[in-house]
Design a protein around this motif. Structure first.
Motif, PDB file in Angstrom:
ATOM      1  N   CYS A 146       0.827  -1.211   0.000  1.00 23.66           N
ATOM      2  CA  CYS A 146       0.000   0.000   0.000  1.00 23.66           C
ATOM      3  C   CYS A 146       0.861   1.260   0.000  1.00 23.66           C
ATOM      4  N   LEU A 186      -8.625  -3.568   2.383  1.00 26.94           N
ATOM      5  CA  LEU A 186      -9.588  -2.630   1.809  1.00 26.94           C
ATOM      6  C   LEU A 186      -8.872  -1.424   1.208  1.00 26.94           C
ATOM      7  N   TRP A 187      -7.824  -0.948   1.899  1.00 27.74           N
ATOM      8  CA  TRP A 187      -7.025   0.164   1.366  1.00 27.74           C
ATOM      9  C   TRP A 187      -6.362  -0.234   0.040  1.00 27.74           C
ATOM     10  N   TRP A 223      -7.431  -2.439  -2.098  1.00 28.43           N
ATOM     11  CA  TRP A 223      -8.461  -2.475  -3.132  1.00 28.43           C
ATOM     12  C   TRP A 223      -8.750  -1.082  -3.666  1.00 28.43           C
ATOM     13  N   ILE A 224      -8.823  -0.108  -2.774  1.00 30.37           N
ATOM     14  CA  ILE A 224      -9.100   1.271  -3.190  1.00 30.37           C
ATOM     15  C   ILE A 224      -7.989   1.787  -4.090  1.00 30.37           C
ATOM     16  N   TRP A 230      -8.284  -0.293  -7.539  1.00 26.88           N
ATOM     17  CA  TRP A 230      -9.578  -0.405  -8.212  1.00 26.88           C
ATOM     18  C   TRP A 230      -9.653   0.580  -9.373  1.00 26.88           C
ATOM     19  N   ARG A 277     -10.591   3.382 -11.952  1.00 24.77           N
ATOM     20  CA  ARG A 277     -11.355   4.621 -11.827  1.00 24.77           C
ATOM     21  C   ARG A 277     -12.310   4.768 -13.002  1.00 24.77           C
ATOM     22  N   TYR A 334     -14.677   5.157  -9.404  1.00 22.29           N
ATOM     23  CA  TYR A 334     -15.241   4.173  -8.482  1.00 22.29           C
ATOM     24  C   TYR A 334     -16.752   4.061  -8.673  1.00 22.29           C
ATOM     25  N   TRP A 384     -19.759   2.244  -6.508  1.00 18.48           N
ATOM     26  CA  TRP A 384     -19.954   1.617  -5.205  1.00 18.48           C
ATOM     27  C   TRP A 384     -20.474   0.196  -5.333  1.00 18.48           C
ATOM     28  N   MET A 392     -17.611  -2.322  -5.948  1.00 17.16           N
ATOM     29  CA  MET A 392     -16.886  -2.605  -4.716  1.00 17.16           C
ATOM     30  C   MET A 392     -17.705  -3.522  -3.812  1.00 17.16           C
TER      31      MET A 392
END
Length: 262
Positions: free
Chosen positions: A134, A198-199, A201-202, A205, A207, A209, A211, A214
């Motif tokens: 990360c 989760l961080w 994945w953000i 992920w 662009r 986003y 929801w 996710m």
């Protein structure tokens, strides 16, 4: 004169124990399918045993006590070697029956192995890996390097500390380890790992986003995790299906849009 000889003997034993500690880093080098880490354990114990048992016959007898099967987590090896050196000192003084050592040693090594697998392999190593990834993806290579260096140095301090406590306190040190409540700490680290995932994945992920994408990903991960945990589904198969779903998701989405005329 006697005091000087005693001091020299103590210094010699200290240096021998230090060599045993350094050899703990090599216990996995002679891993074998029959005795697992037994040869490495004997190699680590040898300098200390030579300092404890001056008689060659006693030394050979002591070495034979470690020729049998031995397996534990490598991060706990210094602690285990320190405890065993303490016990050998007690055996040499005639205050501990050698016949009891094998059973107590096996119980201790397997217990430490389970704690090591849960806390280190199953929690802290994953925490380090996820946080490093990360930090690198977010453009912080210096922080990632500092984290790795801190974790490495912390491990060496932990190994040296547990070895010293094992030498000084023997099996009594296990009572202090019990109060550390490492199993529950490992569980807390796993909660942090979930947040790091989760961080991650953000960060990766695509662009922009959306929801609901996710939400589908989290639901799929929880679904696979449930059956992997119960043993009904292989981890490798779960990862393969999950990655395959991610790769095919754009095609599934496009097909659904065309089918519904969106």
């Amino acid at each position: 004169m006697a005091h000087g000889l005693s001091r020299i003997h103590a210094d010699t034993r200290t240096m021998a124990f230090l060599r045993s500690f350094l050899r703990c880093y090599l216990t996995g080098a002679a891993f074998n399918t029959r005795g697992m880490q037994n040869i490495g354990l004997m190699y680590a114990m040898l300098p200390g045993l030579r300092a404890i048992h001056k008689d060659r016959r006693e030394l050979r007898t002591a070495l034979k006590r470690y020729a049998r099967h031995y397996q534990s987590h490598p991060f706990w090896t210094p602690c285990m070697v320190g405890i065993l050196l303490n016990v050998e000192t007690t055996i040499s003084a005639g205050h501990f029956p050698p016949a009891m050592l094998a059973k107590v040693r096996d119980t201790t090594s397997y217990t430490l192995s389970a704690i090591g697998d849960s806390v280190f392999a199953g929690s802290l190593l994953i925490f380090w890996a996820l946080l490093t990834i990360c930090l690198l993806l977010s453009g912080n290579p210096a922080a990632a390097f500092a984290l790795g260096l801190a974790m490495l140095l912390g491990l060496q301090v932990f190994r040296a500390y547990t070895f010293t406590c094992g030498v000084r306190q023997g099996f009594k040190f296990l009572e202090r380890l019990k109060r550390w409540d490492l199993i529950n700490w490992g569980r807390r680290v796993k909660y942090a790992n979930a947040a790091l995932l989760l961080w991650l994945w953000i960060l990766i992920w695509p662009r922009p986003y959306r929801w609901w994408e996710m939400l589908i990903g989290v639901a799929a991960l929880m679904f696979f995790a449930r059956y992997v945990r119960t043993g009904l589904l292989s981890r490798v198969l779960a990862v393969a299906v999950f990655v395959g779903f991610i790769e095919l998701f754009p095609w599934i989405e496009a097909t659904a849009r065309n089918g519904f005329g969106l």
